[in-house]
Design a protein around this motif. Structure first.
Motif, PDB file in Angstrom:
ATOM      1  N   ASP A   1       0.817  -1.213   0.000  1.00  0.00           N
ATOM      2  CA  ASP A   1       0.000   0.000   0.000  1.00  0.00           C
ATOM      3  C   ASP A   1       0.849   1.262   0.000  1.00  0.00           C
ATOM      4  O   ASP A   1       0.474   2.271  -0.601  1.00  0.00           O
ATOM      5  CB  ASP A   1      -0.956  -0.022   1.191  1.00  0.00           C
ATOM      6  CG  ASP A   1      -2.031  -1.089   1.040  1.00  0.00           C
ATOM      7  OD1 ASP A   1      -2.141  -1.705  -0.047  1.00  0.00           O
ATOM      8  OD2 ASP A   1      -2.758  -1.324   2.022  1.00  0.00           O
TER       9      ASP A   1
ATOM     10  N   TRP B   1      -1.932  10.226   4.325  1.00  0.00           N
ATOM     11  CA  TRP B   1      -2.169   8.787   4.346  1.00  0.00           C
ATOM     12  C   TRP B   1      -1.929   8.295   5.753  1.00  0.00           C
ATOM     13  O   TRP B   1      -0.836   8.453   6.302  1.00  0.00           O
ATOM     14  CB  TRP B   1      -1.251   8.056   3.367  1.00  0.00           C
ATOM     15  CG  TRP B   1      -1.464   6.566   3.353  1.00  0.00           C
ATOM     16  CD1 TRP B   1      -2.659   5.924   3.207  1.00  0.00           C
ATOM     17  CD2 TRP B   1      -0.476   5.553   3.487  1.00  0.00           C
ATOM     18  NE1 TRP B   1      -2.473   4.557   3.236  1.00  0.00           N
ATOM     19  CE2 TRP B   1      -1.130   4.300   3.404  1.00  0.00           C
ATOM     20  CE3 TRP B   1       0.898   5.564   3.665  1.00  0.00           C
ATOM     21  CZ2 TRP B   1      -0.466   3.088   3.495  1.00  0.00           C
ATOM     22  CZ3 TRP B   1       1.567   4.348   3.754  1.00  0.00           C
ATOM     23  CH2 TRP B   1       0.890   3.128   3.662  1.00  0.00           C
TER      24      TRP B   1
ATOM     25  N   THR C   1      -5.280   2.471   7.615  1.00  0.00           N
ATOM     26  CA  THR C   1      -5.356   1.599   6.440  1.00  0.00           C
ATOM     27  C   THR C   1      -5.179   0.139   6.847  1.00  0.00           C
ATOM     28  O   THR C   1      -5.898  -0.735   6.354  1.00  0.00           O
ATOM     29  CB  THR C   1      -4.296   2.001   5.396  1.00  0.00           C
ATOM     30  OG1 THR C   1      -4.522   3.354   5.004  1.00  0.00           O
ATOM     31  CG2 THR C   1      -4.359   1.102   4.162  1.00  0.00           C
TER      32      THR C   1
END
Length: 176
Positions: free
Chosen positions: A73, A96, A101
């Motif tokens: 990722d 991010w 995530t």
């Protein structure tokens, strides 16, 4: 169990060596960037085929599978950022949250072989995009939300550190 979120800003690795993995940013040459990206995935298929690939060594450390998902990722995020930098200026990066995530994507439940294939494909695409960077594009910039400026070149250094550092996290040598 949830791992304590990462709070360290690793951006210092674009100018200083990493004492944890031995990465030296001064060893990253433009001509070698694509090859270093590609070499960084060597060995992951072996790691991902181990019986305890989903086991965390302790309550604060990801399993090898979770590290592989993170690396996959991270490459996707870096590829997106590089592509944006090459196609427009100025570029402001979206934040991010790697920890969110990991939880949202349930890294620990993903299929190791599939993750390995995705990791290899992501690295190949990222390496190819860097192979295509023209001489006049290395100083193009991208801005993080904390106002840290990356160039196309320093983004590569940052990403290569992450790629090589996480090899060490799963028992592989930092560099092939």
């Amino acid at each position: 169990m949830t791992i304590e979120p990462e709070t360290k800003d690793w951006a210092w690795v674009i100018t200083s060596s990493c004492p944890e993995c031995g990465f030296d940013p001064h060893t990253v040459e433009r001509a070698d960037i694509s090859n270093r990206i590609l070499a960084s995935v060597d060995g992951w298929s072996t790691v991902l085929s181990q019986p305890k690939v989903t086991a965390r060594p302790d309550s604060q450390t990801w399993s090898p599978l979770e590290y592989a998902c993170h690396v996959r990722d991270m490459i996707a995020v870096m590829t997106e950022r590089l592509d944006a930098m090459l196609h427009s200026q100025p570029v402001c990066f979206n934040d991010w949250n790697q920890d969110a995530t990991a939880v949202d994507s349930d890294y620990g439940s993903q299929v190791p072989r599939t993750v390995g294939d995705q990791l290899s494909a992501a690295a190949a695409g990222f390496a190819e995009l860097y192979r295509l960077v023209g001489d006049d594009n290395w100083e193009r910039q991208g801005l993080r939300s904390d106002n840290l400026v990356f160039t196309v070149e320093t983004l590569a250094v940052y990403a290569i550190h992450d790629l090589e550092h996480h090899r060490v996290d799963v028992g592989l040598p930092a560099r092939r």
